[in-house]
Write a protein that holds these residues in place. Structure first.
Motif, PDB file in Angstrom:
ATOM      1  N   UNK A  69      48.410  84.151  40.096  1.00 23.41           N
ATOM      2  CA  UNK A  69      49.611  84.740  39.505  1.00 23.41           C
ATOM      3  C   UNK A  69      50.754  83.727  39.382  1.00 23.41           C
ATOM      4  N   UNK A  70      50.630  82.587  40.058  1.00 24.42           N
ATOM      5  CA  UNK A  70      51.675  81.562  40.007  1.00 24.42           C
ATOM      6  C   UNK A  70      51.545  80.741  38.725  1.00 24.42           C
ATOM      7  N   UNK A  71      52.637  80.605  37.995  1.00 18.76           N
ATOM      8  CA  UNK A  71      52.641  79.772  36.780  1.00 18.76           C
ATOM      9  C   UNK A  71      52.977  78.342  37.159  1.00 18.76           C
ATOM     10  N   UNK A  72      52.216  77.397  36.614  1.00 17.87           N
ATOM     11  CA  UNK A  72      52.441  75.978  36.887  1.00 17.87           C
ATOM     12  C   UNK A  72      52.905  75.290  35.606  1.00 17.87           C
ATOM     13  N   UNK A  73      54.094  74.719  35.649  1.00 17.71           N
ATOM     14  CA  UNK A  73      54.603  73.920  34.532  1.00 17.71           C
ATOM     15  C   UNK A  73      54.597  72.456  34.945  1.00 17.71           C
ATOM     16  N   UNK A  74      53.854  71.646  34.221  1.00 20.67           N
ATOM     17  CA  UNK A  74      53.834  70.211  34.508  1.00 20.67           C
ATOM     18  C   UNK A  74      55.089  69.574  33.920  1.00 20.67           C
ATOM     19  N   UNK A  75      55.783  68.794  34.749  1.00 22.28           N
ATOM     20  CA  UNK A  75      56.988  68.082  34.313  1.00 22.28           C
ATOM     21  C   UNK A  75      56.735  66.609  34.634  1.00 22.28           C
ATOM     22  N   UNK A  76      56.455  65.816  33.599  1.00 24.85           N
ATOM     23  CA  UNK A  76      55.929  64.475  33.834  1.00 24.85           C
ATOM     24  C   UNK A  76      56.462  63.458  32.836  1.00 24.85           C
ATOM     25  N   UNK A  77      56.286  62.188  33.182  1.00 25.61           N
ATOM     26  CA  UNK A  77      56.587  61.102  32.238  1.00 25.61           C
ATOM     27  C   UNK A  77      55.350  60.705  31.441  1.00 25.61           C
ATOM     28  N   UNK A  78      54.188  61.222  31.839  1.00 24.96           N
ATOM     29  CA  UNK A  78      52.943  60.875  31.147  1.00 24.96           C
ATOM     30  C   UNK A  78      52.859  61.613  29.812  1.00 24.96           C
TER      31      UNK A  78
END
Length: 213
Positions: free
Chosen positions: A81-90
């Motif tokens: 149920x947890x949403x994961x947002x990737x926040x990256x320089x890649x």
């Protein structure tokens, strides 16, 4: 005014304190959000999640102790149920797509604006897959591999490609197929040429991307 228990819980996992501080200042301004915590290692965040609910995670994929990709996969496996947002320089297209395959709800580059970030958080909480503007443009551009298309392979080449992907040596393949090692090496060279790569690692990477192995 919303009570803390009624707010959406958000966590930040990034090994740069300056990034964490900036995100916390931005997120603390939103009445509907509660910053559950900020973590500089994947291990610390894993420990926290065992005891606390987190609705959304802003996750960097470059962490000092674990792969952010693996952490994303674990989070979705244990806490779907947890949403994961990737926040990256890649900004590599292959990394963005890999993050989605590992269950990420979205991908943003760190140069995204505060407005973009908040819009992506809202979309992710609404069950959407979301991206910052620049990431959308990257995804829309086909890779060089995709533009080339899948090379035509013989039945034998497909067979040997599959064996190579399983880590078999030239000698192993020659024994299994009752062929000479020289013949197998010829097939290997032909495969490298057809895929326009210089080594076996690159060959397997492209074969996986194209769904051949």
């Amino acid at each position: 005014m919303l009570q803390d228990k009624d707010k959406l819980s958000i966590a930040v996992v990034d090994d740069h304190p300056v990034v964490i501080e900036g995100l916390r200042k931005l997120l603390d301004q939103k009445e509907y959000l509660r910053v559950a915590g900020s973590f500089t290692t994947g291990g610390a965040f894993r420990e926290y999640m065992r005891q606390h609910r987190v609705d959304i995670v802003l996750l960097d994929i470059s962490l000092p102790d674990v792969s952010g990709m693996d952490l994303c996969k674990d989070i979705k496996l244990l806490y779907p149920a947890t949403s994961v947002l990737i926040l990256s320089n890649h900004s590599e297209r292959s990394i963005i797509l890999q993050a989605l395959q590992h269950g990420a709800s979205g991908y943003l580059l760190k140069n995204a604006s505060a407005t973009e970030l908040m819009a992506c958080i809202q979309e992710a909480l609404g069950g959407q897959i979301t991206f910052s503007k620049e990431v959308k443009e990257i995804i829309a551009r086909p890779s060089a591999t995709e533009l080339k298309g899948i090379p035509a392979l013989t039945k034998r080449e497909k067979e040997i490609l599959h064996m190579i992907s399983e880590g078999m040596t030239t000698a192993d393949i020659a024994t299994q197929l009752t062929l000479s090692p020289l013949t197998i090496e010829t097939h290997r060279r032909n495969l490298l040429q057809k895929f326009d790569v210089k080594n076996v690692a690159a060959l397997i990477k492209i074969a996986v991307q194209q769904g051949l192995v």
